[in-house]
Design a protein around this motif. Structure first.
Motif, PDB file in Angstrom:
ATOM      1  N   ALA A 139       0.841  -1.164  -0.032  1.00 43.10           N
ATOM      2  CA  ALA A 139       0.039   0.021  -0.022  1.00 43.10           C
ATOM      3  C   ALA A 139       0.751   1.245   0.004  1.00 43.10           C
TER       4      ALA A 139
ATOM      5  N   ALA B 143     -10.721  -7.664 -10.762  1.00 44.97           N
ATOM      6  CA  ALA B 143     -10.359  -8.890 -10.102  1.00 44.97           C
ATOM      7  C   ALA B 143     -10.602  -9.991 -10.881  1.00 44.97           C
TER       8      ALA B 143
ATOM      9  N   ASP C 173      -5.738  -9.258  -4.099  1.00 42.33           N
ATOM     10  CA  ASP C 173      -7.102  -8.672  -4.021  1.00 42.33           C
ATOM     11  C   ASP C 173      -6.828  -7.719  -2.751  1.00 42.33           C
ATOM     12  N   SER C 174      -6.270  -7.811  -1.816  1.00 41.86           N
ATOM     13  CA  SER C 174      -5.991  -6.803  -0.670  1.00 41.86           C
ATOM     14  C   SER C 174      -5.181  -5.615  -1.330  1.00 41.86           C
TER      15      SER C 174
ATOM     16  N   TYR D  88      -5.137  -4.466  -4.534  1.00 45.12           N
ATOM     17  CA  TYR D  88      -5.798  -3.738  -5.346  1.00 45.12           C
ATOM     18  C   TYR D  88      -7.331  -3.423  -4.600  1.00 45.12           C
ATOM     19  N   SER D  89      -7.263  -2.965  -3.730  1.00 46.60           N
ATOM     20  CA  SER D  89      -8.657  -2.502  -3.001  1.00 46.60           C
ATOM     21  C   SER D  89      -9.188  -1.266  -3.612  1.00 46.60           C
ATOM     22  N   ALA D  90     -10.536  -1.010  -3.211  1.00 48.26           N
ATOM     23  CA  ALA D  90     -11.174  -0.292  -3.747  1.00 48.26           C
ATOM     24  C   ALA D  90     -10.573   1.196  -3.564  1.00 48.26           C
ATOM     25  N   SER D  91     -10.083   1.533  -2.314  1.00 46.72           N
ATOM     26  CA  SER D  91      -9.337   2.603  -2.038  1.00 46.72           C
ATOM     27  C   SER D  91      -8.245   2.803  -2.799  1.00 46.72           C
TER      28      SER D  91
ATOM     29  N   ALA E   8     -14.467   0.537  -8.729  1.00 45.00           N
ATOM     30  CA  ALA E   8     -14.243  -0.487  -8.001  1.00 45.00           C
ATOM     31  C   ALA E   8     -13.854  -1.521  -8.855  1.00 45.00           C
TER      32      ALA E   8
END
Length: 273
Positions: free
Chosen positions: A12, A126, A150-151, A153-156, A165
């Motif tokens: 992140a 995804a 997946d974690s 490439y989060s929506a945020s 999203a």
């Protein structure tokens, strides 16, 4: 650039939003020199850090799987990446080249094509990301990597990149994420394992009239530890590092419309050694 790392293709990274300092096209005819805008640099770094962290997390504990290849076999002599005239692969699966030959050329072609796929916009959705990871990595590596990706490439995170999203750009804008291999180099090579480094230029950013993150370039080296699985080369682990980057030229930056048109009109390649 994908993105896939130390695009493509995460951990992140924090990004900051900066509005254009003047109206009109953010590409604006400015001349691209040796310095990129702080916003663009932060975005690129964010993507790279995100990808590295996800891959590093997923690959923890896999050293034993890739270590065998590095501990045996003679190191091949250095050689330029030159065209051989041999067709790289006989087929594609879901648009991804498959069926590489079980030799140095096949390993180098696989690594170059995998870098292209992992650095593509497909990694930001995804469903397509799951297919890509499952197709390119060994079953063990893919199982560990899917959740981490997946974690990452989060929506945020996607929102900070200007995407929704599902990884889609705003209407009227074109999201760009491409990996362009310049050359490949093989390290340790055995009958069933290969270490291949891909030197590449990456493109990433948003092309559009309202974009505050114009498409910029970056230079990196992506190293893949490959293993021969189910009659093809598969990734066990991979990592990236910066450079080597050439001295920037004094080319005039294209407008957002020109970049969008180029991305739509110019497709990618199947890379062979």
């Amino acid at each position: 650039m994908s993105l896939g790392d130390d695009q493509g293709y995460g951990g992140a990274g924090e990004t900051r939003t900066r509005l254009p300092e003047r109206g009109g096209d953010p590409y604006g005819g400015a001349r691209r020199g040796g310095r990129s805008s702080s916003r663009s640099l932060v975005t690129v770094v964010g993507v790279v850090v995100l990808l590295i962290a996800a891959i590093a997390f997923a690959n923890r504990g896999d050293d034993s799987a890739s270590g065998g290849g590095k501990g045996s076999g003679d190191k091949p002599k250095a050689a330029a990446t030159a065209a051989s005239g041999t067709k790289p692969v006989p087929s594609k699966a879901g648009g991804i080249p498959t069926g590489f030959s079980r030799d140095q050329q096949g390993a180098e072609s696989a690594a170059a094509n995998y870098a292209v796929t992992l650095g593509s916009t497909g990694m930001f959705n995804a469903d397509s990301r799951h297919r890509i990871v499952e197709a390119l990595y060994t079953p063990t590596a893919a199982a560990k990597l899917q959740g981490a990706m997946d974690s990452a490439y989060s929506a945020s995170f996607l929102s900070r990149m200007g995407l929704d999203a599902n990884g889609n750009p705003p209407q009227g804008s074109t999201f760009v994420s491409r990996t362009i291999p310049v050359g490949t180099k093989t390290g340790q090579l055995t009958e069933s394992t290969a270490e291949v480094s891909v030197w590449y230029m990456g493109l990433i950013g948003m092309s559009g009239d309202k974009s505050t993150d114009p498409v910029t370039s970056t230079w990196k080296t992506w190293t893949f530890d490959l293993q021969w699985v189910d009659n093809d080369w598969k990734i066990v682990t991979d990592s990236q590092k910066d450079g080597p980057a050439p001295v920037p030229g004094d080319d005039k930056a294209a407008s957002s419309d020109q970049i969008s048109k180029a991305i739509e009109e110019y497709g990618g390649f199947t890379y062979a050694r």
